[in-house]
Design a protein around this motif. Structure first.
Motif, PDB file in Angstrom:
ATOM      1  N   THR A   1      44.305  59.370  36.974  1.00  0.00           N
ATOM      2  CA  THR A   1      43.685  58.186  36.375  1.00  0.00           C
ATOM      3  C   THR A   1      42.436  57.808  37.169  1.00  0.00           C
ATOM      4  O   THR A   1      42.384  57.998  38.386  1.00  0.00           O
ATOM      5  N   LEU A   2      41.473  57.265  36.472  1.00  0.00           N
ATOM      6  CA  LEU A   2      40.235  56.786  37.086  1.00  0.00           C
ATOM      7  C   LEU A   2      40.083  55.309  36.745  1.00  0.00           C
ATOM      8  O   LEU A   2      40.152  54.927  35.581  1.00  0.00           O
ATOM      9  N   TRP A   3      39.867  54.479  37.788  1.00  0.00           N
ATOM     10  CA  TRP A   3      39.722  53.033  37.621  1.00  0.00           C
ATOM     11  C   TRP A   3      38.286  52.661  37.955  1.00  0.00           C
ATOM     12  O   TRP A   3      37.835  52.866  39.076  1.00  0.00           O
ATOM     13  N   ILE A   4      37.566  52.064  36.998  1.00  0.00           N
ATOM     14  CA  ILE A   4      36.166  51.710  37.200  1.00  0.00           C
ATOM     15  C   ILE A   4      35.986  50.201  37.005  1.00  0.00           C
ATOM     16  O   ILE A   4      36.322  49.653  35.946  1.00  0.00           O
ATOM     17  N   TYR A   5      35.459  49.552  38.033  1.00  0.00           N
ATOM     18  CA  TYR A   5      35.186  48.110  38.002  1.00  0.00           C
ATOM     19  C   TYR A   5      33.791  47.868  38.568  1.00  0.00           C
ATOM     20  O   TYR A   5      33.168  48.771  39.135  1.00  0.00           O
ATOM     21  N   THR A   6      33.309  46.645  38.427  1.00  0.00           N
ATOM     22  CA  THR A   6      32.029  46.258  39.014  1.00  0.00           C
ATOM     23  C   THR A   6      32.239  45.100  39.993  1.00  0.00           C
ATOM     24  O   THR A   6      33.242  44.380  39.920  1.00  0.00           O
ATOM     25  N   GLU A   7      31.280  44.904  40.857  1.00  0.00           N
ATOM     26  CA  GLU A   7      31.366  43.876  41.891  1.00  0.00           C
ATOM     27  C   GLU A   7      31.375  42.475  41.292  1.00  0.00           C
ATOM     28  O   GLU A   7      31.971  41.548  41.866  1.00  0.00           O
ATOM     29  N   ASN A   8      30.736  42.287  40.139  1.00  0.00           N
ATOM     30  CA  ASN A   8      30.593  40.943  39.591  1.00  0.00           C
ATOM     31  C   ASN A   8      31.317  40.756  38.262  1.00  0.00           C
ATOM     32  O   ASN A   8      30.809  40.135  37.330  1.00  0.00           O
ATOM     33  N   ASP A   9      32.519  41.284  38.170  1.00  0.00           N
ATOM     34  CA  ASP A   9      33.340  41.077  36.981  1.00  0.00           C
ATOM     35  C   ASP A   9      33.845  39.633  36.991  1.00  0.00           C
ATOM     36  O   ASP A   9      34.662  39.253  37.839  1.00  0.00           O
ATOM     37  N   LYS A  10      33.379  38.822  36.058  1.00  0.00           N
ATOM     38  CA  LYS A  10      33.732  37.399  36.043  1.00  0.00           C
ATOM     39  C   LYS A  10      35.133  37.136  35.494  1.00  0.00           C
ATOM     40  O   LYS A  10      35.614  36.006  35.549  1.00  0.00           O
ATOM     41  N   TYR A  11      35.771  38.170  34.963  1.00  0.00           N
ATOM     42  CA  TYR A  11      37.155  37.998  34.542  1.00  0.00           C
ATOM     43  C   TYR A  11      38.098  38.080  35.739  1.00  0.00           C
ATOM     44  O   TYR A  11      39.037  37.289  35.853  1.00  0.00           O
ATOM     45  N   TRP A  12      37.865  39.055  36.638  1.00  0.00           N
ATOM     46  CA  TRP A  12      38.816  39.310  37.725  1.00  0.00           C
ATOM     47  C   TRP A  12      38.260  39.019  39.114  1.00  0.00           C
ATOM     48  O   TRP A  12      39.040  38.861  40.057  1.00  0.00           O
ATOM     49  N   GLY A  13      36.932  39.000  39.270  1.00  0.00           N
ATOM     50  CA  GLY A  13      36.353  38.902  40.597  1.00  0.00           C
ATOM     51  C   GLY A  13      36.398  40.253  41.302  1.00  0.00           C
ATOM     52  O   GLY A  13      36.937  41.229  40.778  1.00  0.00           O
ATOM     53  N   PRO A  14      35.882  40.337  42.530  1.00  0.00           N
ATOM     54  CA  PRO A  14      35.797  41.631  43.214  1.00  0.00           C
ATOM     55  C   PRO A  14      37.082  42.098  43.887  1.00  0.00           C
ATOM     56  O   PRO A  14      37.267  43.297  44.103  1.00  0.00           O
ATOM     57  N   ALA A  15      37.987  41.198  44.241  1.00  0.00           N
ATOM     58  CA  ALA A  15      39.134  41.572  45.071  1.00  0.00           C
ATOM     59  C   ALA A  15      40.365  42.001  44.271  1.00  0.00           C
ATOM     60  O   ALA A  15      41.064  42.956  44.650  1.00  0.00           O
ATOM     61  N   LEU A  16      40.677  41.305  43.181  1.00  0.00           N
ATOM     62  CA  LEU A  16      41.927  41.563  42.460  1.00  0.00           C
ATOM     63  C   LEU A  16      42.056  42.996  41.945  1.00  0.00           C
ATOM     64  O   LEU A  16      43.137  43.595  42.061  1.00  0.00           O
ATOM     65  N   PRO A  17      41.002  43.586  41.349  1.00  0.00           N
ATOM     66  CA  PRO A  17      41.167  44.956  40.853  1.00  0.00           C
ATOM     67  C   PRO A  17      41.647  45.928  41.922  1.00  0.00           C
ATOM     68  O   PRO A  17      42.501  46.788  41.649  1.00  0.00           O
ATOM     69  N   ARG A  18      41.121  45.793  43.135  1.00  0.00           N
ATOM     70  CA  ARG A  18      41.556  46.691  44.194  1.00  0.00           C
ATOM     71  C   ARG A  18      43.017  46.418  44.568  1.00  0.00           C
ATOM     72  O   ARG A  18      43.782  47.356  44.840  1.00  0.00           O
ATOM     73  N   GLU A  19      43.432  45.158  44.563  1.00  0.00           N
ATOM     74  CA  GLU A  19      44.831  44.833  44.839  1.00  0.00           C
ATOM     75  C   GLU A  19      45.745  45.463  43.788  1.00  0.00           C
ATOM     76  O   GLU A  19      46.805  46.009  44.114  1.00  0.00           O
ATOM     77  N   TRP A  20      45.327  45.381  42.526  1.00  0.00           N
ATOM     78  CA  TRP A  20      46.120  45.958  41.449  1.00  0.00           C
ATOM     79  C   TRP A  20      46.209  47.473  41.595  1.00  0.00           C
ATOM     80  O   TRP A  20      47.278  48.061  41.433  1.00  0.00           O
ATOM     81  N   PHE A  21      45.091  48.093  41.916  1.00  0.00           N
ATOM     82  CA  PHE A  21      45.082  49.538  42.104  1.00  0.00           C
ATOM     83  C   PHE A  21      45.970  49.944  43.285  1.00  0.00           C
ATOM     84  O   PHE A  21      46.727  50.913  43.206  1.00  0.00           O
TER      85      PHE A  21
END
Length: 291
Positions: free
Chosen positions: A219-239
């Motif tokens: 799986t590949l997870w792609i996010y951006t630094e300024n995602d206003k839905y999740w912010g920068p920290a949560l996606p990495r925690e989820w991953f």
């Protein structure tokens, strides 16, 4: 001079291909079933948009694109028919048959909102994502019967709610699915009322961990630094929760894009295509053309 002539020849071949190739768009309807958070079942047909390059011959790998979920009901209805035209065209040019289901409760498919996950302080994400995932698996099973689709080569891609769904499909080990790509996946976000502070953050982390317990596909997870839905920290925690549970994944965070990087998937395909191509070539699609 020889290099110059070779470059001209390659350019001419590309122009000839573009002139000969035609993006074919087809709309079909597929009967699906889903149950909402409270167990109420819904059965109906949904609209599925297909794209393919008519220059391709024989059965082609399938790419499923899962759309997101707007916070407001009026915006979910306004979706119309999921198309992601620029991304779909690119995938078709690589040799995929591209399928975009417009799920129950959205756009031209219509129907009840089967993907509601409850109130902000009492989120139950499992049933809402399962409702979407079940529809997409049914669509995949129907499309694998087509003569132009390879039965054992499917790529699953998703944006936002659809991104988390794509990881959920990877966790199911659906026959024929080889890899999954999650763009900005998550739930409970509202960039206006709760910017970078989505509802049910812990529940979302638990959901991704549950997917990781059985997801062995790449799986590949792609996010951006300024995602206003999740912010920068949560996606990495989820991953990290997904990986800690045993999930197979690669995380890539791109720099800030525009005012809100949440729409990076459809807004800036030129910026992520090489990353996706590298991932695909490593995981079942080594012969894909150059970017």
């Amino acid at each position: 001079m020889r290099i110059f002539l070779l470059a001209l020849t390659n350019a001419a071949l590309l122009l000839m291909h573009d002139a000969q190739a035609k993006l074919v768009e087809e709309v079909i309807r597929v009967p699906v079933e889903a149950a909402n958070l409270y167990g109420k079942a819904t059965s109906q047909e949904i609209v599925v948009t297909l794209f393919r390059d008519d220059a391709s011959t024989g059965p082609q790998p399938l790419a499923i694109i899962n759309h997101g979920r707007a916070a407001e009901a009026k915006d979910r209805i306004a979706l119309g028919r999921a198309r992601y035209s620029a991304v779909s065209r690119w995938l078709a040019s690589l040799g995929f048959v591209v399928a975009l289901p417009t799920r129950i409760g959205y756009g031209e498919s219509g129907g009840d909102d089967v993907e509601d996950s409850g109130s902000c302080n009492a989120k139950k994400y499992g049933p809402s994502y399962a409702a979407g995932i079940g529809q997409v698996v049914t669509v995949m099973e129907a499309l694998r019967k087509r003569p132009d689709v390879e039965k054992e080569r499917t790529l699953v891609i998703g944006q936002s709610f659809g991104g988390a769904m794509s990881i959920g499909i990877a966790a199911l080990a659906v026959p024929g699915v080889q890899a999954a790509i999650n763009f900005a996946g998550g739930g409970g976000g509202n960039p206006i009322d709760r910017p970078a502070n989505p509802c049910g953050q812990h529940q979302m982390k638990q959901l991704f961990a549950s997917y990781g317990a059985t997801a062995r596909l790449p799986t590949l997870w792609i996010y951006t630094e300024n995602d206003k839905y999740w912010g920068p920290a949560l996606p990495r925690e989820w991953f990290d929760a997904f990986r800690a549970a045993g999930g197979n994944g690669e995380f890539v965070r791109f720099p800030a894009h525009g005012e809100n990087g949440h729409g990076f998937f459809s807004a800036a395909p030129a910026e992520w295509r090489s990353t996706v191509l590298d991932f695909l070539r490593k995981n079942g699609y080594p012969t894909l053309g150059a970017d």
